[in-house]
Design a protein around this motif. Structure first.
Motif, mmCIF file in Angstrom:
data_model
loop_
_atom_site.group_PDB
_atom_site.id
_atom_site.type_symbol
_atom_site.label_atom_id
_atom_site.label_comp_id
_atom_site.label_asym_id
_atom_site.label_seq_id
_atom_site.Cartn_x
_atom_site.Cartn_y
_atom_site.Cartn_z
ATOM 1 N N LEU A 47 34.969 37.064 34.297
ATOM 2 C CA LEU A 47 35.424 36.049 35.349
ATOM 3 C C LEU A 47 36.647 36.023 35.200
ATOM 4 C CD1 LEU A 47 32.834 33.238 34.303
ATOM 5 C CD2 LEU A 47 32.724 34.661 36.189
ATOM 6 N N ALA A 52 38.505 35.792 42.718
ATOM 7 C CA ALA A 52 37.539 35.857 43.513
ATOM 8 C C ALA A 52 37.811 36.617 44.671
ATOM 9 C CB ALA A 52 36.967 34.646 43.566
ATOM 10 N N THR A 53 36.909 37.255 45.233
ATOM 11 C CA THR A 53 36.922 38.048 46.297
ATOM 12 C C THR A 53 36.226 37.124 47.521
ATOM 13 O OG1 THR A 53 34.857 39.141 46.287
ATOM 14 C CG2 THR A 53 36.911 40.273 45.415
ATOM 15 N N TRP A 55 34.274 33.059 48.652
ATOM 16 C CA TRP A 55 34.034 31.915 48.015
ATOM 17 C C TRP A 55 32.673 31.724 47.038
ATOM 18 C CZ3 TRP A 55 36.714 27.644 47.906
ATOM 19 C CH2 TRP A 55 37.856 27.546 48.822
ATOM 20 N N GLU A 57 32.161 34.215 44.689
ATOM 21 C CA GLU A 57 32.615 34.367 43.421
ATOM 22 C C GLU A 57 33.190 33.314 42.815
ATOM 23 O OE1 GLU A 57 34.709 37.955 43.324
ATOM 24 O OE2 GLU A 57 33.098 39.103 44.096
ATOM 25 N N ALA A 58 34.225 32.414 43.802
ATOM 26 C CA ALA A 58 34.815 31.441 43.347
ATOM 27 C C ALA A 58 34.382 30.025 42.910
ATOM 28 C CB ALA A 58 36.007 30.740 44.338
ATOM 29 N N GLU A 60 30.819 30.508 41.563
ATOM 30 C CA GLU A 60 30.301 31.175 40.359
ATOM 31 C C GLU A 60 31.158 30.609 39.116
ATOM 32 O OE1 GLU A 60 27.014 31.534 39.759
ATOM 33 O OE2 GLU A 60 26.805 31.258 41.903
ATOM 34 N N LYS A 61 32.659 30.871 39.326
ATOM 35 C CA LYS A 61 33.412 30.808 38.305
ATOM 36 C C LYS A 61 33.604 29.229 37.985
ATOM 37 C CE LYS A 61 36.342 34.946 38.874
ATOM 38 N NZ LYS A 61 37.708 35.090 39.226
#
Length: 101
Positions: A47, A52-53, A55, A57-58, A60-61
């Motif tokens: 993580l 993040a590439t 939203w 991924e962001a 999920e973090k």
């Protein structure tokens, strides 16, 4: 010499058997906890490895971090628990999901 190994557990008394079972179970739990810590560290490294590439991924973090925060909250802290639940629901709404995974 016998072909079958001797089952020492059958020769122990109930108290000794219980103590043995408790030691075995504790050892298994400790091994499971160590494996979990290792997997958690690997996840956190992944993580943190790159921004993040998108939203998804962001989110999920953020979900992961909110989950950690929720686990550390005092059970009586309903206000923060409710806030975490609302933020997770907002993520679902903004990403077009009906529930979070």
């Amino acid at each position: 010499m016998a072909d079958q190994p001797t089952n020492l557990d059958s020769h122990r008394g109930m108290a000794a058997q219980k103590a043995t079972d408790l030691r075995r179970l504790r050892a298994e739990v400790e091994a499971d906890q160590e494996a979990l810590r290792s997997r958690q560290a690997a996840l956190e490294d992944l993580l943190a490895a790159a921004p993040a590439t998108d939203w998804h991924e962001a989110v999920e973090k953020a979900r992961y971090l909110l989950g950690l925060l929720a686990q550390s909250l005092d059970a009586s802290d309903l206000r923060r628990s409710k806030l975490i639940d609302r933020v997770l629901a907002d993520f679902d709404h903004l990403l077009g999901k009906s529930t979070h995974d």
